[in-house]
Scaffold this motif. Sequence first.
Motif, PDB file in Angstrom:
ATOM      1  N   LYS A  78      25.542  41.919  37.741  1.00  0.00           N
ATOM      2  CA  LYS A  78      26.200  41.102  36.730  1.00  0.00           C
ATOM      3  C   LYS A  78      27.700  41.338  36.853  1.00  0.00           C
ATOM      4  O   LYS A  78      28.150  42.477  36.912  1.00  0.00           O
ATOM      5  CB  LYS A  78      25.708  41.524  35.335  1.00  0.00           C
ATOM      6  CG  LYS A  78      26.377  40.801  34.200  1.00  0.00           C
ATOM      7  CD  LYS A  78      25.864  41.328  32.867  1.00  0.00           C
ATOM      8  CE  LYS A  78      26.632  40.725  31.723  1.00  0.00           C
ATOM      9  NZ  LYS A  78      26.229  41.295  30.444  1.00  0.00           N
ATOM     10  N   GLN A 124      31.322  41.691  35.533  1.00  0.00           N
ATOM     11  CA  GLN A 124      32.033  42.007  34.300  1.00  0.00           C
ATOM     12  C   GLN A 124      33.523  41.886  34.584  1.00  0.00           C
ATOM     13  O   GLN A 124      33.984  42.202  35.674  1.00  0.00           O
ATOM     14  CB  GLN A 124      31.723  43.437  33.839  1.00  0.00           C
ATOM     15  CG  GLN A 124      30.272  43.651  33.485  1.00  0.00           C
ATOM     16  CD  GLN A 124      30.012  45.098  33.103  1.00  0.00           C
ATOM     17  OE1 GLN A 124      30.647  46.015  33.592  1.00  0.00           O
ATOM     18  NE2 GLN A 124      29.063  45.287  32.207  1.00  0.00           N
ATOM     19  N   ARG A 149      37.495  42.848  33.460  1.00  0.00           N
ATOM     20  CA  ARG A 149      38.317  43.818  32.749  1.00  0.00           C
ATOM     21  C   ARG A 149      39.766  43.399  32.916  1.00  0.00           C
ATOM     22  O   ARG A 149      40.240  43.191  34.031  1.00  0.00           O
ATOM     23  CB  ARG A 149      38.073  45.210  33.337  1.00  0.00           C
ATOM     24  CG  ARG A 149      38.818  46.299  32.601  1.00  0.00           C
ATOM     25  CD  ARG A 149      38.507  47.662  33.161  1.00  0.00           C
ATOM     26  NE  ARG A 149      39.082  47.774  34.494  1.00  0.00           N
ATOM     27  CZ  ARG A 149      38.502  48.411  35.503  1.00  0.00           C
ATOM     28  NH1 ARG A 149      37.340  48.969  35.356  1.00  0.00           N
ATOM     29  NH2 ARG A 149      39.105  48.475  36.679  1.00  0.00           N
ATOM     30  N   GLU A 168      37.264  41.936  38.287  1.00  0.00           N
ATOM     31  CA  GLU A 168      35.822  41.820  38.156  1.00  0.00           C
ATOM     32  C   GLU A 168      35.158  43.024  38.807  1.00  0.00           C
ATOM     33  O   GLU A 168      35.550  43.445  39.894  1.00  0.00           O
ATOM     34  CB  GLU A 168      35.316  40.536  38.815  1.00  0.00           C
ATOM     35  CG  GLU A 168      35.780  39.286  38.120  1.00  0.00           C
ATOM     36  CD  GLU A 168      35.220  38.014  38.742  1.00  0.00           C
ATOM     37  OE1 GLU A 168      34.572  38.095  39.814  1.00  0.00           O
ATOM     38  OE2 GLU A 168      35.443  36.950  38.153  1.00  0.00           O
TER      39      GLU A 168
END
Length: 127
Positions: A62, A64, A66, A116
């Motif tokens: 997945k 994510q 930041r 990512e």
Amino acid sequence: MTNADLISPDAPTLAELLDRYATLRDTLLGLEAERDALAAQIKAALQAGEQAETELYRATLKVQRRVEYPLDRFREVFGDAATLEAASIDKRKAEALARAGDLDPERLQALAVVKEVQALVLQPKTI
């Protein structure tokens, strides 16, 4: 009546409690290190196109995001004092300064860099 009067005679001593706590903490630290190493190996395999699943779980990646603010550009835009204050905390501090009016929110947003990272996710197969 004191606290000592309330403690049953067969209750563990403070030293025994501390020993058990230290054992649990050390066990958890070791398990977390092993989990992180396994996750890194599994993520590398998944990124290489492999698939991994057990009877109960399927491993997926997945993405994510930041948000980070590059230090050199932040300093150019907002100066030394703001850089020192924001860098000593984190992005939440910089955003708090923008909300408070100490930094220009639009310039801060334009400065943001979104990175990512991939997180290992175990999806239950019973869904």
